[in-house]
Design a protein around this motif. Sequence first.
Motif, short mmCIF file in Angstrom:
data_model
loop_
_atom_site.label_atom_id
_atom_site.label_comp_id
_atom_site.label_asym_id
_atom_site.label_seq_id
_atom_site.Cartn_x
_atom_site.Cartn_y
_atom_site.Cartn_z
N ARG A 77 61.37 26.49 9.42
CA ARG A 77 62.78 26.86 9.53
C ARG A 77 63.45 26.08 10.65
O ARG A 77 64.57 25.60 10.54
N SER A 78 62.74 25.93 11.75
CA SER A 78 63.26 25.18 12.89
C SER A 78 63.50 23.72 12.51
O SER A 78 64.51 23.12 12.89
N ASN A 79 62.58 23.14 11.73
CA ASN A 79 62.74 21.75 11.28
C ASN A 79 63.99 21.59 10.43
O ASN A 79 64.72 20.61 10.55
N VAL A 80 64.21 22.56 9.54
CA VAL A 80 65.39 22.51 8.67
C VAL A 80 66.65 22.65 9.51
O VAL A 80 67.61 21.91 9.35
N ALA A 81 66.63 23.61 10.42
CA ALA A 81 67.82 23.85 11.25
C ALA A 81 68.11 22.67 12.16
O ALA A 81 69.27 22.43 12.51
N GLY A 82 67.08 21.92 12.55
CA GLY A 82 67.26 20.80 13.46
C GLY A 82 67.82 19.55 12.82
O GLY A 82 68.22 18.61 13.52
N LEU A 83 67.87 19.51 11.51
CA LEU A 83 68.40 18.33 10.83
C LEU A 83 69.92 18.37 10.83
O LEU A 83 70.53 19.38 10.52
N LYS A 84 70.51 17.23 11.16
CA LYS A 84 71.97 17.11 11.08
C LYS A 84 72.31 16.82 9.61
O LYS A 84 71.87 15.83 9.04
N ASP A 86 75.31 16.25 7.14
CA ASP A 86 76.72 16.00 6.90
C ASP A 86 76.83 15.00 5.76
O ASP A 86 75.85 14.74 5.06
N GLN A 87 77.98 14.42 5.59
CA GLN A 87 78.22 13.48 4.49
C GLN A 87 77.27 12.29 4.53
O GLN A 87 76.94 11.73 3.50
N SER A 88 76.78 11.94 5.73
CA SER A 88 75.89 10.78 5.84
C SER A 88 74.59 10.98 5.07
O SER A 88 73.97 10.01 4.64
N VAL A 89 74.17 12.22 4.87
CA VAL A 89 72.95 12.49 4.10
C VAL A 89 73.12 12.00 2.66
O VAL A 89 72.19 11.47 2.06
N LEU A 90 74.33 12.15 2.12
CA LEU A 90 74.59 11.72 0.75
C LEU A 90 74.70 10.20 0.62
O LEU A 90 74.60 9.67 -0.47
N GLU A 91 74.90 9.54 1.73
CA GLU A 91 75.05 8.09 1.71
C GLU A 91 73.77 7.37 2.09
O GLU A 91 73.68 6.15 1.96
N ASN A 92 72.77 8.10 2.58
CA ASN A 92 71.55 7.48 3.08
C ASN A 92 70.34 8.09 2.40
O ASN A 92 69.95 9.22 2.71
N PRO A 93 69.70 7.36 1.47
CA PRO A 93 68.54 7.90 0.75
C PRO A 93 67.40 8.35 1.67
O PRO A 93 66.70 9.31 1.37
N GLU A 94 67.21 7.70 2.81
CA GLU A 94 66.14 8.09 3.73
C GLU A 94 66.43 9.45 4.37
O GLU A 94 65.53 10.29 4.47
N LYS A 97 65.96 12.10 1.74
CA LYS A 97 64.53 12.38 1.51
C LYS A 97 63.97 13.24 2.64
O LYS A 97 63.20 14.18 2.39
N LYS A 98 64.35 12.95 3.86
CA LYS A 98 63.90 13.74 5.00
C LYS A 98 64.37 15.19 4.87
O LYS A 98 63.62 16.13 5.14
N TYR A 99 65.61 15.37 4.46
CA TYR A 99 66.16 16.71 4.26
C TYR A 99 65.38 17.44 3.16
O TYR A 99 65.01 18.61 3.30
N SER A 104 61.30 21.42 1.39
CA SER A 104 60.04 21.65 0.67
C SER A 104 59.01 22.30 1.57
O SER A 104 58.25 23.17 1.15
N GLN A 105 58.97 21.86 2.82
CA GLN A 105 58.03 22.45 3.79
C GLN A 105 58.35 23.93 3.99
O GLN A 105 57.45 24.77 4.03
#
Length: 196
Positions: A77-84, A86-94, A97-99, A104-105
Amino acid sequence: MNLLKKTAVATLLASTLAFSGCGYNTLQAKDEAVTASWSEVQNQYQRRSDLVPNLVNVVKGYATHEEKVLTEVTQARSNVAGLKVDQSVLENPELFKKYQEAQSQLTGSLSRLIAVSENYPDLKANEQFRDLQVQLEGTENRIAVARNRYITTVQDYNTYVRQFPQVMTAKVIGMHEKPNFSAEAGAEKAPTVSFN
């Protein structure tokens, strides 16, 4: 002057027809649809994330020696909450994938937490635990629906952005294909069920 007016009108009409066929407006509409469906995915993941602390606390009261599983859930849960996110996630496949991997974890650790409850009949009978488990199951279904909508919306967008003449417009205005969810590692194998 009459010829000049006719030429200007003809040029304006030709320009209007050319721009109406470029797909700019449709690209914008489809991009907004992707953003909206992504927001719904995030909302459902947030709903699940909000349930985790309550679920962990209830299990903690009954299964104190299951510290490893409780720590895994809390860390995921902490790993998920620690991810930023925003719109950049939709523009960056890496980043996407990290998200997806972090989610999944969390899904896997929650599955292990629910499996632990099988060893504690008092926990399974606890009304608060049952309510949280039902909410979690409902949320997992909502996540699946939201992800499916996102997948369909991105497929529609990606198909459109790659077609001619829209591909030309997309390149000029900097629009690219969006990343999509993929099956998680090991999804191709059916789980083993044993009633021993």
